[in-house]
Motif scaffolding. Structure first.
Motif, PDB file in Angstrom:
ATOM      1  N   VAL A 164      11.103   6.348   3.116  1.00 18.67           N
ATOM      2  CA  VAL A 164      11.796   7.635   3.003  1.00 18.67           C
ATOM      3  C   VAL A 164      10.796   8.771   2.787  1.00 18.67           C
ATOM      4  N   ILE A 165       9.848   8.556   1.882  1.00 17.24           N
ATOM      5  CA  ILE A 165       8.857   9.605   1.577  1.00 17.24           C
ATOM      6  C   ILE A 165       8.043   9.957   2.821  1.00 17.24           C
ATOM      7  N   GLN A 166       7.610   8.922   3.553  1.00 19.63           N
ATOM      8  CA  GLN A 166       6.810   9.166   4.756  1.00 19.63           C
ATOM      9  C   GLN A 166       7.613   9.963   5.790  1.00 19.63           C
ATOM     10  N   TYR A 167       8.884   9.617   5.972  1.00 20.90           N
ATOM     11  CA  TYR A 167       9.715  10.315   6.955  1.00 20.90           C
ATOM     12  C   TYR A 167       9.964  11.761   6.529  1.00 20.90           C
ATOM     13  N   LEU A 168      10.256  11.952   5.246  1.00 17.84           N
ATOM     14  CA  LEU A 168      10.510  13.305   4.756  1.00 17.84           C
ATOM     15  C   LEU A 168       9.289  14.196   4.920  1.00 17.84           C
ATOM     16  N   GLU A 169       8.113  13.642   4.643  1.00 22.27           N
ATOM     17  CA  GLU A 169       6.892  14.428   4.777  1.00 22.27           C
ATOM     18  C   GLU A 169       6.645  14.824   6.229  1.00 22.27           C
ATOM     19  N   LEU A 170       7.022  13.959   7.182  1.00 23.16           N
ATOM     20  CA  LEU A 170       6.918  14.305   8.597  1.00 23.16           C
ATOM     21  C   LEU A 170       7.852  15.456   8.949  1.00 23.16           C
ATOM     22  N   GLU A 171       8.934  15.581   8.178  1.00 23.42           N
ATOM     23  CA  GLU A 171       9.899  16.659   8.389  1.00 23.42           C
ATOM     24  C   GLU A 171       9.551  17.910   7.578  1.00 23.42           C
ATOM     25  N   GLY A 172       8.388  17.888   6.915  1.00 31.76           N
ATOM     26  CA  GLY A 172       7.961  19.056   6.145  1.00 31.76           C
ATOM     27  C   GLY A 172       8.588  19.154   4.771  1.00 31.76           C
ATOM     28  N   ILE A 173       9.031  18.014   4.218  1.00 29.46           N
ATOM     29  CA  ILE A 173       9.666  17.995   2.905  1.00 29.46           C
ATOM     30  C   ILE A 173       8.774  17.224   1.932  1.00 29.46           C
ATOM     31  N   ARG A 174       8.312  17.888   0.874  1.00 31.91           N
ATOM     32  CA  ARG A 174       7.481  17.221  -0.131  1.00 31.91           C
ATOM     33  C   ARG A 174       8.353  16.413  -1.065  1.00 31.91           C
ATOM     34  N   CYS A 175       7.912  15.217  -1.430  1.00 30.06           N
ATOM     35  CA  CYS A 175       8.784  14.314  -2.191  1.00 30.06           C
ATOM     36  C   CYS A 175       8.022  13.616  -3.309  1.00 30.06           C
ATOM     37  N   ASP A 176       8.456  13.823  -4.559  1.00 28.34           N
ATOM     38  CA  ASP A 176       7.982  13.025  -5.692  1.00 28.34           C
ATOM     39  C   ASP A 176       8.851  11.774  -5.794  1.00 28.34           C
ATOM     40  N   HIS A 177       8.336  10.760  -6.502  1.00 26.25           N
ATOM     41  CA  HIS A 177       9.073   9.500  -6.594  1.00 26.25           C
ATOM     42  C   HIS A 177       9.124   8.993  -8.034  1.00 26.25           C
ATOM     43  N   ALA A 178      10.322   8.564  -8.442  1.00 23.95           N
ATOM     44  CA  ALA A 178      10.503   7.865  -9.720  1.00 23.95           C
ATOM     45  C   ALA A 178      11.217   6.554  -9.421  1.00 23.95           C
ATOM     46  N   ASP A 179      10.787   5.461 -10.079  1.00 22.50           N
ATOM     47  CA  ASP A 179      11.421   4.172  -9.795  1.00 22.50           C
ATOM     48  C   ASP A 179      12.362   3.715 -10.909  1.00 22.50           C
ATOM     49  N   ASN A 180      12.643   4.612 -11.868  1.00 18.37           N
ATOM     50  CA  ASN A 180      13.636   4.299 -12.898  1.00 18.37           C
ATOM     51  C   ASN A 180      14.252   5.592 -13.421  1.00 18.37           C
ATOM     52  N   GLY A 181      15.382   5.468 -14.106  1.00 15.84           N
ATOM     53  CA  GLY A 181      16.118   6.647 -14.539  1.00 15.84           C
ATOM     54  C   GLY A 181      15.414   7.477 -15.596  1.00 15.84           C
ATOM     55  N   VAL A 182      14.705   6.821 -16.492  1.00 18.48           N
ATOM     56  CA  VAL A 182      14.001   7.553 -17.561  1.00 18.48           C
ATOM     57  C   VAL A 182      12.898   8.419 -16.974  1.00 18.48           C
ATOM     58  N   MET A 183      12.158   7.866 -16.029  1.00 17.83           N
ATOM     59  CA  MET A 183      11.097   8.633 -15.373  1.00 17.83           C
ATOM     60  C   MET A 183      11.687   9.812 -14.594  1.00 17.83           C
ATOM     61  N   ALA A 184      12.867   9.607 -14.020  1.00 19.18           N
ATOM     62  CA  ALA A 184      13.523  10.691 -13.276  1.00 19.18           C
ATOM     63  C   ALA A 184      13.830  11.870 -14.187  1.00 19.18           C
ATOM     64  N   LEU A 185      14.324  11.598 -15.392  1.00 17.59           N
ATOM     65  CA  LEU A 185      14.630  12.671 -16.341  1.00 17.59           C
ATOM     66  C   LEU A 185      13.355  13.397 -16.768  1.00 17.59           C
ATOM     67  N   LYS A 201      24.010   3.187   1.697  1.00 14.81           N
ATOM     68  CA  LYS A 201      22.971   2.365   2.331  1.00 14.81           C
ATOM     69  C   LYS A 201      23.623   1.270   3.184  1.00 14.81           C
ATOM     70  N   PRO A 202      22.996   0.883   4.279  1.00 11.85           N
ATOM     71  CA  PRO A 202      21.800   1.485   4.886  1.00 11.85           C
ATOM     72  C   PRO A 202      22.169   2.784   5.605  1.00 11.85           C
ATOM     73  N   PHE A 203      21.246   3.739   5.605  1.00 16.64           N
ATOM     74  CA  PHE A 203      21.519   5.029   6.227  1.00 16.64           C
ATOM     75  C   PHE A 203      20.432   5.369   7.237  1.00 16.64           C
ATOM     76  N   GLU A 204      20.773   6.243   8.159  1.00 17.80           N
ATOM     77  CA  GLU A 204      19.794   6.731   9.126  1.00 17.80           C
ATOM     78  C   GLU A 204      18.956   7.832   8.470  1.00 17.80           C
ATOM     79  N   LEU A 205      17.657   7.773   8.637  1.00 11.61           N
ATOM     80  CA  LEU A 205      16.781   8.763   8.024  1.00 11.61           C
ATOM     81  C   LEU A 205      17.064  10.168   8.534  1.00 11.61           C
ATOM     82  N   GLN A 206      17.463  10.278   9.767  1.00  7.11           N
ATOM     83  CA  GLN A 206      17.784  11.589  10.331  1.00  7.11           C
ATOM     84  C   GLN A 206      18.985  12.203   9.609  1.00  7.11           C
TER      85      GLN A 206
END
Length: 224
Positions: free
Chosen positions: A17-38, A102-107
């Motif tokens: 997802v991150i790689q595809y978004l960056e190709l679309e000009g969208i910067r993306c941070d990532h958290a792999d759990n809810g506490v980190m997201a907050l 899920k599963p969803f199309e990246l577009q």
């Protein structure tokens, strides 16, 4: 460039997802759990959040509830492997803005993200700037813990200004939000803003309501 947060514990999916978004000009941070997201949400003002429903440490529903309780109005697109009505109802009740199963199309994901970032979420129930706070559920406004008396029109203006804070809101947009196309006269907004300023700034050393000459008004801790 759009700046979003992806909260997803499937690292392979997250990387894709991150790689595809960056190709679309969208910067993306990532958290792999809810506490980190907050934690990341406290440190950054994201344009949108992609939030998985099933997460370690703190699930997506709980993350959404905490963000909204804190007045965070970031638009949230919840990602879920479930397509059950009850799950969607629980998500909307917690404050999510949209769902993608899920599963969803990246577009399709990119289209949904761009649509969400065109507006801030209307799901936040508490809005705050410095010690000025309004609770939309209880319909209460306070400054420094002291209850404020605000007219119905003043309340609408205050809500619009706090949702945009710290950005300024154009005069025309405020007039349209209150009166639509039937603005009473050119001084009506000025009069209401005068009363609102007295209500929220009158007895306080720090003024939060600022006039932006030739543009409109803003609520923020200091003029920019």
């Amino acid at each position: 460039m759009l700046d979003i947060l992806l909260v997803e514990d499937d690292r392979d999916l997250a990387a894709t997802v991150i790689q595809y978004l960056e190709l679309e000009g969208i910067r993306c941070d990532h958290a792999d759990n809810g506490v980190m997201a907050l934690q990341l949400s406290q440190d950054h003002d994201y344009d949108a959040m992609l939030l998985d429903l099933n997460l370690p440490r703190l699930d997506g529903i709980s993350v959404c509830e905490r963000l909204r309780a804190d007045g965070n109005d970031v638009p949230i697109l919840m990602l879920t492997a479930r397509d059950q009505l009850n799950d969607k109802l629980a998500g909307f009740q917690a404050g999510t803005d949209d769902f993608l199963v899920k599963p969803f199309e990246l577009q399709e994901l990119v289209v949904r993200v761009v649509a969400l970032t065109r507006r801030r979420s209307g799901q936040a129930k508490v809005l705050q700037c410095a010690d000025l706070r309004i609770d939309l559920t209880a319909h209460e406004a306070t400054r420094g813990g002291t209850a404020l008396k605000i007219s119905p029109t003043g309340w609408k203006l205050l809500e619009h200004l706090l949702r945009a804070s710290p950005a300024a809101v154009p005069r025309q947009k405020l007039e349209q939000a209150i009166w639509g196309e039937d603005v009473p006269d050119s001084n009506s907004l000025k009069v209401h803003m005068h009363h609102l300023r007295r209500a929220i700034d009158g007895d306080f050393e720090q003024h939060l309501l600022h006039t932006v000459p030739g543009f409109g008004f803003a609520i923020r801790e200091a003029t920019l």
